[in-house]
Scaffold this motif. Structure first.
Motif, PDB file in Angstrom:
ATOM      1  N   ASN A 297       0.833  -1.103  -0.033  1.00 63.12           N
ATOM      2  CA  ASN A 297      -0.076   0.071  -0.085  1.00 63.12           C
ATOM      3  C   ASN A 297       0.866   1.352   0.073  1.00 63.12           C
ATOM      4  OD1 ASN A 297      -2.427  -1.518   0.053  1.00 63.12           O
ATOM      5  ND2 ASN A 297      -2.341  -1.584   2.351  1.00 63.12           N
ATOM      6  N   LEU A 298       2.000   1.218   0.420  1.00 58.99           N
ATOM      7  CA  LEU A 298       3.014   2.327   0.457  1.00 58.99           C
ATOM      8  C   LEU A 298       3.702   2.574  -0.909  1.00 58.99           C
ATOM      9  CD1 LEU A 298       4.603   1.757   3.798  1.00 58.99           C
ATOM     10  CD2 LEU A 298       2.659   3.321   3.523  1.00 58.99           C
ATOM     11  N   VAL A 299       3.534   1.632  -2.104  1.00 54.17           N
ATOM     12  CA  VAL A 299       4.235   2.173  -3.334  1.00 54.17           C
ATOM     13  C   VAL A 299       3.851   3.503  -3.721  1.00 54.17           C
ATOM     14  CG1 VAL A 299       4.156   1.291  -5.617  1.00 54.17           C
ATOM     15  CG2 VAL A 299       4.029  -0.328  -4.023  1.00 54.17           C
ATOM     16  N   ASP A 300       5.012   4.120  -4.111  1.00 55.54           N
ATOM     17  CA  ASP A 300       4.808   5.647  -4.905  1.00 55.54           C
ATOM     18  C   ASP A 300       4.794   6.430  -3.645  1.00 55.54           C
ATOM     19  OD1 ASP A 300       5.379   4.708  -7.184  1.00 55.54           O
ATOM     20  OD2 ASP A 300       2.995   4.572  -7.770  1.00 55.54           O
ATOM     21  N   GLN A 301       5.081   5.960  -2.345  1.00 53.42           N
ATOM     22  CA  GLN A 301       4.833   6.877  -1.033  1.00 53.42           C
ATOM     23  C   GLN A 301       6.017   7.203  -0.617  1.00 53.42           C
ATOM     24  OE1 GLN A 301       1.988   8.405  -0.334  1.00 53.42           O
ATOM     25  NE2 GLN A 301       0.848   7.585  -1.821  1.00 53.42           N
ATOM     26  N   LEU A 302       6.169   8.100   0.192  1.00 52.10           N
ATOM     27  CA  LEU A 302       7.659   8.411   0.814  1.00 52.10           C
ATOM     28  C   LEU A 302       7.565   7.619   2.092  1.00 52.10           C
ATOM     29  CD1 LEU A 302       7.852  12.541   0.786  1.00 52.10           C
ATOM     30  CD2 LEU A 302       9.187  10.771  -0.459  1.00 52.10           C
ATOM     31  N   VAL A 303       8.796   7.103   2.076  1.00 50.53           N
ATOM     32  CA  VAL A 303       8.910   6.202   3.316  1.00 50.53           C
ATOM     33  C   VAL A 303      10.186   6.523   3.993  1.00 50.53           C
ATOM     34  CG1 VAL A 303       7.771   4.096   2.349  1.00 50.53           C
ATOM     35  CG2 VAL A 303      10.195   4.479   1.741  1.00 50.53           C
ATOM     36  N   VAL A 304      10.393   6.129   5.331  1.00 47.98           N
ATOM     37  CA  VAL A 304      11.599   6.527   6.183  1.00 47.98           C
ATOM     38  C   VAL A 304      12.063   5.257   6.772  1.00 47.98           C
ATOM     39  CG1 VAL A 304      10.935   8.845   6.384  1.00 47.98           C
ATOM     40  CG2 VAL A 304      10.197   7.167   8.069  1.00 47.98           C
ATOM     41  N   PRO A 305      13.321   5.312   7.296  1.00 43.60           N
ATOM     42  CA  PRO A 305      13.976   4.117   7.846  1.00 43.60           C
ATOM     43  C   PRO A 305      12.940   3.522   8.964  1.00 43.60           C
ATOM     44  CG  PRO A 305      15.842   5.556   7.588  1.00 43.60           C
ATOM     45  CD  PRO A 305      14.211   6.158   7.179  1.00 43.60           C
ATOM     46  N   GLY A 306      12.693   2.534   9.080  1.00 46.16           N
ATOM     47  CA  GLY A 306      11.952   1.749  10.200  1.00 46.16           C
ATOM     48  C   GLY A 306      10.628   1.498   9.647  1.00 46.16           C
ATOM     49  N   ASP A 307      10.145   1.956   8.356  1.00 49.23           N
ATOM     50  CA  ASP A 307       8.671   1.888   7.999  1.00 49.23           C
ATOM     51  C   ASP A 307       8.806   0.204   7.635  1.00 49.23           C
ATOM     52  OD1 ASP A 307       7.801   4.231   8.461  1.00 49.23           O
ATOM     53  OD2 ASP A 307       8.062   4.657   6.358  1.00 49.23           O
TER      54      ASP A 307
END
Length: 238
Positions: free
Chosen positions: A7-17
């Protein structure tokens, strides 16, 4: 077997996600590239960026720290650094300076060549970007009209960002922080995919608030952005 996209594809992610829970994905093989690792039954993020997916089963994080690489069709914010008889030399945060022909303006002729001082901020389109050559810019759309291109008001302020953040500001659905601020505050914004955005408002305090909020949002997950936005909007006194 083809993997079901996170569901996070093309979203900004950060370490730990955590982008995927493998305990709910029986008989699926994944290929993990840069920025991701497996921790037990979880696929976790190791560096900030945008989560990408390629069928059938490859995931990676597109680092937001990469330098801008010009591509034809990009809309960018450029800063004039020099003026030549035939061209303006413009910094677009790429590997080399770009050139903007003096006739690349709506109705441009030798009689009405614009005069730009060094430091002038322009919203321009990349016409061509071939390896080993300086990119070419234009202040016209495909119909030869100025459209939204041209000089950005001096009253506004340009903020630097990563290319990843710039893309998220231009994406659909709208960037949540930008969309939320736009519902409560009155301001203009121009975003260059090269990692620059310009904000203008009647009050300088609004410009600073919007610019800082957008920059801060890059280090936050989508959920954290929504929480941050709610607190920020409550603190704004109109």
């Amino acid at each position: 077997m083809e993997a079901k996209p996170s569901n996070l594809v093309d979203q900004l992610v950060v370490p730990g996600d955590v982008i995927l829970d493998l305990s709910n994905m029986a008989n699926q093989t994944l290929k993990l590239s840069g920025g991701l690792r497996q921790d037990g039954d979880s696929i976790c993020v190791m560096k900030a960026g945008k989560l990408r997916f390629m069928k059938p089963n490859k995931y990676w994080v597109e680092s937001s720290q990469k330098r801008y690489v010009p591509s034809a069709g990009d809309n960018v914010l450029g800063v004039v650094v020099d003026t030549k008889p035939e061209n303006f030399l413009v910094d677009i945060k790429g590997p080399a300076l770009a050139f903007l022909p003096v006739l690349s303006f709506e109705g441009g002729t030798r009689r009405n060549i614009p005069k730009f001082e060094v430091g002038t901020l322009l919203y321009v389109s990349v016409v061509s970007a071939n390896p080993g050559m300086n990119p070419e810019l234009s202040c016209m759309d495909v119909n030869g009209k100025a459209a939204e291109y041209g000089v950005l008001k001096e009253e506004g302020y340009m903020f630097e960002s990563s290319t990843g953040l710039a893309r998220s500001l231009l994406s659909s659905p709208p960037h949540p922080v930008l969309e939320g601020l736009g519902k409560k505050l009155s301001f203009e914004i121009a975003v260059g995919i090269n990692g620059r955005f310009w904000v203008n408002a009647l009050q300088s305090s609004t410009v600073i608030l919007v610019g800082n909020a957008i920059q801060k949002s890059e280090s936050l997950s989508l959920v954290q952005q929504k929480i941050y936005l709610e607190k920020l909007l409550k603190s704004i006194q109109l």
